[in-house]
Design an enzyme around this catalytic site. Structure first.
Site, PDB file in Angstrom:
ATOM      1  N   GLU A   1     133.507 -12.589 101.439  1.00  8.77           N
ATOM      2  CA  GLU A   1     132.412 -12.216 100.550  1.00  8.77           C
ATOM      3  C   GLU A   1     132.928 -12.425  99.120  1.00  8.77           C
ATOM      4  O   GLU A   1     133.965 -11.855  98.745  1.00  8.77           O
ATOM      5  CB  GLU A   1     132.031 -10.745 100.787  1.00  8.77           C
ATOM      6  CG  GLU A   1     130.809 -10.294 100.038  1.00  8.77           C
ATOM      7  CD  GLU A   1     129.473 -10.612 100.740  1.00  8.77           C
ATOM      8  OE1 GLU A   1     129.460 -11.377 101.730  1.00  8.77           O
ATOM      9  OE2 GLU A   1     128.451 -10.109 100.267  1.00  8.77           O
TER      10      GLU A   1
ATOM     11  N   ARG B   1     123.790 -11.909 115.970  1.00  6.11           N
ATOM     12  CA  ARG B   1     123.699 -10.554 115.465  1.00  6.11           C
ATOM     13  C   ARG B   1     124.008  -9.654 116.656  1.00  6.11           C
ATOM     14  O   ARG B   1     123.136  -8.973 117.175  1.00  6.11           O
ATOM     15  CB  ARG B   1     122.269 -10.330 114.979  1.00  6.11           C
ATOM     16  CG  ARG B   1     122.100  -9.261 113.944  1.00  6.11           C
ATOM     17  CD  ARG B   1     120.658  -9.194 113.493  1.00  6.11           C
ATOM     18  NE  ARG B   1     120.298 -10.152 112.462  1.00  6.11           N
ATOM     19  CZ  ARG B   1     120.678 -10.045 111.190  1.00  6.11           C
ATOM     20  NH1 ARG B   1     121.414  -9.042 110.790  1.00  6.11           N
ATOM     21  NH2 ARG B   1     120.309 -10.945 110.308  1.00  6.11           N
TER      22      ARG B   1
ATOM     23  N   LYS C   1     131.720  -2.781 102.716  1.00  6.99           N
ATOM     24  CA  LYS C   1     130.703  -3.823 102.714  1.00  6.99           C
ATOM     25  C   LYS C   1     130.405  -4.169 101.258  1.00  6.99           C
ATOM     26  O   LYS C   1     129.876  -3.357 100.508  1.00  6.99           O
ATOM     27  CB  LYS C   1     129.438  -3.350 103.419  1.00  6.99           C
ATOM     28  CG  LYS C   1     128.385  -4.436 103.514  1.00  6.99           C
ATOM     29  CD  LYS C   1     127.183  -3.962 104.313  1.00  6.99           C
ATOM     30  CE  LYS C   1     126.197  -5.075 104.596  1.00  6.99           C
ATOM     31  NZ  LYS C   1     125.778  -5.839 103.441  1.00  6.99           N
TER      32      LYS C   1
ATOM     33  N   PHE D   1     137.500 -11.388 105.083  1.00  5.06           N
ATOM     34  CA  PHE D   1     137.455 -10.453 106.208  1.00  5.06           C
ATOM     35  C   PHE D   1     137.614 -11.087 107.584  1.00  5.06           C
ATOM     36  O   PHE D   1     137.631 -10.389 108.584  1.00  5.06           O
ATOM     37  CB  PHE D   1     136.201  -9.574 106.145  1.00  5.06           C
ATOM     38  CG  PHE D   1     134.911 -10.346 106.001  1.00  5.06           C
ATOM     39  CD1 PHE D   1     134.356 -11.005 107.084  1.00  5.06           C
ATOM     40  CD2 PHE D   1     134.258 -10.391 104.779  1.00  5.06           C
ATOM     41  CE1 PHE D   1     133.170 -11.693 106.957  1.00  5.06           C
ATOM     42  CE2 PHE D   1     133.057 -11.088 104.640  1.00  5.06           C
ATOM     43  CZ  PHE D   1     132.513 -11.748 105.740  1.00  5.06           C
TER      44      PHE D   1
HETATM   45  P1  AMP Z   1     123.340  -7.807 105.656  1.00  4.54           P
HETATM   46  O1  AMP Z   1     123.196  -8.937 104.711  1.00  4.54           O
HETATM   47  O2  AMP Z   1     122.877  -6.492 105.094  1.00  4.54           O
HETATM   48  O3  AMP Z   1     122.789  -8.108 107.023  1.00  4.54           O
HETATM   49  O4  AMP Z   1     124.926  -7.609 105.877  1.00  4.54           O
HETATM   50  C1  AMP Z   1     125.743  -8.650 106.313  1.00  4.54           C
HETATM   51  C2  AMP Z   1     126.423  -9.319 105.126  1.00  4.54           C
HETATM   52  O5  AMP Z   1     127.321  -8.433 104.478  1.00  4.54           O
HETATM   53  C3  AMP Z   1     127.299 -10.476 105.531  1.00  4.54           C
HETATM   54  O6  AMP Z   1     126.564 -11.653 105.695  1.00  4.54           O
HETATM   55  C4  AMP Z   1     128.283 -10.579 104.370  1.00  4.54           C
HETATM   56  O7  AMP Z   1     127.761 -11.469 103.410  1.00  4.54           O
HETATM   57  C5  AMP Z   1     128.290  -9.184 103.772  1.00  4.54           C
HETATM   58  N1  AMP Z   1     129.586  -8.492 103.860  1.00  4.54           N
HETATM   59  C6  AMP Z   1     130.110  -7.741 102.862  1.00  4.54           C
HETATM   60  N2  AMP Z   1     131.273  -7.202 103.230  1.00  4.54           N
HETATM   61  C7  AMP Z   1     131.523  -7.608 104.501  1.00  4.54           C
HETATM   62  C8  AMP Z   1     132.585  -7.359 105.438  1.00  4.54           C
HETATM   63  N3  AMP Z   1     133.629  -6.585 105.144  1.00  4.54           N
HETATM   64  N4  AMP Z   1     132.486  -7.940 106.666  1.00  4.54           N
HETATM   65  C9  AMP Z   1     131.431  -8.727 106.978  1.00  4.54           C
HETATM   66  N5  AMP Z   1     130.401  -8.991 106.132  1.00  4.54           N
HETATM   67  C10 AMP Z   1     130.444  -8.439 104.904  1.00  4.54           C
END
Ligand code: AMP
Length: 593
Positions: free
Chosen positions: A329, A447, A279, A370
């Site tokens: 990303e 989500r 991530k 991704f």
């Molecule tokens: P969050 O913002 O904590 O809800 O996490 C989701 C976000 O992580 C997504 O909107 C992407 O911008 C980011 N992200 C980073 N790496 C990845 C990945 N390998 N797959 C999907 N999302 C990712």
């Protein structure tokens, strides 16, 4: 259609908290008014007003009407002074109510007005964001006053709630989706009002009904526009909805993740074997390639193509498809050392309007791709993730470090291997891992539990500011002490604490200043009582804290100990803030130690 008809629906919706009853009321209204009559434009305007907005979700224009301007508009419409309006506001506590009372009084005296239509309201309010320049305040006030002058009964209250962007009649996305299905697709069901339940009236029952709901949801996922979905449903039925396809060049809402506290729990949630990816701490880019034309959208669906000529060039050069839509990303790195940098390092690039080429050199980004949702005429939304990943490899046969590469990836059923991968990701400076179901489709805007993120818990929450206080002494003129909210299970904003630390008093100190935040918040002020200021949810902060406590003082039932502002999250909309589920999880995990 008369605006008064919509207002009577608002009043009915306001009178119930039951989701199915809201669905029923909404569906009955839409069926009566629109199954045979009503223009497409009118249908779309009505649906937007019901969602409390004037523009589609990817259009980030806001009306920019503060409560101060609304006071002026009421005064103009009611032929009275601003002081009088403010007096009444103190008494009644709600500007909408003030407008209803004062405008009604004026009406008796003049007897002059025209009947407002839904289109009048929408067309007038849509003019607001475009008004700029010297006399913009007067022009805006005049426009809103013109609506109020013609409004009768409860109309002023809803006009002002729409103007202040806080409608609060509770039409969530799911309710709208179900209502369109009930209104236009003739599902074999009835609504049992007494028991607040759905009764299936055909043999096929629930399964057939679910298929219709899925067709509406899929169409919405592809268009992000209930106006379009409703019009297709009423004119072409379910077959028409199923024929809607993804359109390159038009942004698609991005898929979102739920959260678990351990890799093992995340793998249990999505099913084993699972796919694990690093991530990355950058920002989301949805990239559309149509031959040599490349378009980049952010997570909030803003078009940022101009700001990223370097990304455009890499995609043109390295992505081997004539047409495609990829989800990535973009991660910043230090051009000298090549080391990854956290999000805020590149966040300035999103807003930048000049020196763009220089910025691209100084603050370069690497694309970590991704997902792929479309390639050369084929839509892949329903294709299982594992296969999409394989297709992704076909369009990017080889990683090009520091330009564009596929996300680091591992397929495993094994807890230990998963845990090791998570540790590697953290050691390399990333945020954690994303755990993904191998067989799952891509669900725009959702989500759902087929993407689950795992990151160290005691980090930060993204919270939206819903209230503040005017400062005193050396902080006078600035908003201070910000009340923060997360999202409850129905998507409503519930308070979780206040923050005043972490902001700077002086520009030279770097970081976010009180002055800057005050300027950003001002257009969203909806009410003021003494020093207290209520704000429409608009600005999202990333907030760090020491501990989460249970607390009756805030609506969420939790409070944050020692919160401090880390940064403004321009890339986040209020709908993206931390959910109560995440707060609960973090609280439980902290208790377990
Ligand atoms: P969050 O913002 O904590 O809800 O996490 C989701 C976000 O992580 C997504 O909107 C992407 O911008 C980011 N992200 C980073 N790496 C990845 C990945 N390998 N797959 C999907 N999302 C990712």
């Amino acid at each position: 259609m008369r605006y008064a008809d919509l207002v009577s629906l608002y009043l009915d919706l306001e009178a119930t908290t039951k989701r199915l009853e809201k669905t029923h009321l909404l569906a009955r209204f839409l069926k009566e008014r629109f199954s045979k009559n009503g223009s497409r434009e009118e249908l779309s305007a009505t649906l937007q007003l019901l969602q409390g907005r004037l523009f589609p979700p990817w259009d980030k224009r806001t009306l920019g009407m503060s409560s101060n301007l609304v006071v002026k508009a009421i005064a103009a419409a009611a032929g009275t002074t601003e002081e009088h309006v403010k007096e009444e506001w103190k008494q009644l506590g709600d500007l909408g109510k003030v407008a209803v009372a004062l405008v009604a009084k004026k009406k008796q005296a003049t007897l002059f007005s025209r009947e407002l239509s839904v289109l009048d309201v929408v067309t007038t309010l849509r003019k607001l964001p475009g008004i700029e320049g010297e006399r913009s305040v007067e022009t805006k006030v005049k426009l809103v006053a013109s609506l109020l002058t013609s409004a009768t009964g409860e109309e002023p209250r809803f006009i002002l709630r729409t103007v202040l962007e806080e409608l609060r009649v509770g039409i969530a996305e799911g309710t709208m989706r179900d209502a369109l299905c009930w209104a236009f697709l003739n599902p074999q069901i009835t609504y049992d009002m007494e028991n607040n339940d759905i009764v299936f009236t055909s043999e096929a029952g629930r399964a057939a009904y679910n298929e219709l709901i899925t067709a509406v949801q899929d169409a919405y996922d592809l268009t992000s526009d209930f106006g379009v979905v409703a019009d297709v449903a009423r004119t072409k039925g379910v077959a028409g909805l199923r024929a809607i396809t993804l359109e390159l060049g038009k942004p698609l809402r991005v898929m979102l993740a739920q959260r678990e506290s351990t890799v093992a729990a995340a793998m249990d949630r999505v099913g084993r074997p699972a796919a694990l990816e690093y991530k990355y701490d950058g920002f989301r880019m949805q990239i559309h390639k149509q031959g040599s034309q490349i378009t980049i959208f952010t997570r909030r669906l803003e078009n940022v193509t101009k700001q990223f000529p370097d990304v455009v060039a890499s995609v043109k050069k390295h992505i081997k498809a004539r047409e495609c839509l990829i989800d990535c990303e973009a991660v910043g790195y230090d051009p000298a050392s090549g080391r990854y940098k956290p999000f805020q390092y590149i966040s300035q690039r999103i807003r930048r309007k000049y020196d763009i080429a220089k910025m691209a050199e100084e603050l370069p980004v690497e694309l970590n791709v991704f997902d792929i949702l479309y390639v050369d005429g084929e839509t892949l939304l329903k294709t299982p993730f594992k296969e999409r990943r394989a297709r992704l490899r076909e369009v990017l046969p080889r990683d090009v470090p520091r330009k564009v590469r596929l996300s680091a990836y591992l397929e495993t059923s094994d807890d230990k291997a998963g845990e090791a991968f998570y540790k590697d990701s953290l050691a390399a400076g990333h945020e954690g891992v994303m755990v993904k179901a191998l067989s799952a489709p891509y669900r725009p805007g959702s989500r759902v539990g087929t993407w689950v993120k795992v990151k160290p818990v005691m980090d930060t929450f993204d919270l939206v500011i819903v209230a503040a206080e005017w400062g005193e002494g050396k902080r006078s003129g600035w908003l201070t002490s910000f009340t923060l909210a997360c999202q409850d299970d129905d998507g409503a904003f519930v308070t979780i604490g206040r923050v005043g630390t972490g902001l700077k008093e002086l520009e030279q100190e770097g970081g976010v200043t009180f002055r800057e935040l005050t300027e950003r918040l001002k257009p969203h002020i909806t009410a003021e009582h003494g020093r207290d200021v209520a704000l429409a949810p608009a600005v999202v902060l990333e907030v760090a804290f020491e501990e989460i406590q249970q607390s009756p003082s805030y609506e969420s039932g939790y409070a944050l100990r020692f919160p401090r502002v880390i940064r403004v999250r321009d890339d986040r909309s209020p709908e993206d803030v931390t959910s109560i589920e995440e707060v609960r999880l973090a609280f439980e995990q902290q208790r377990r130690g």
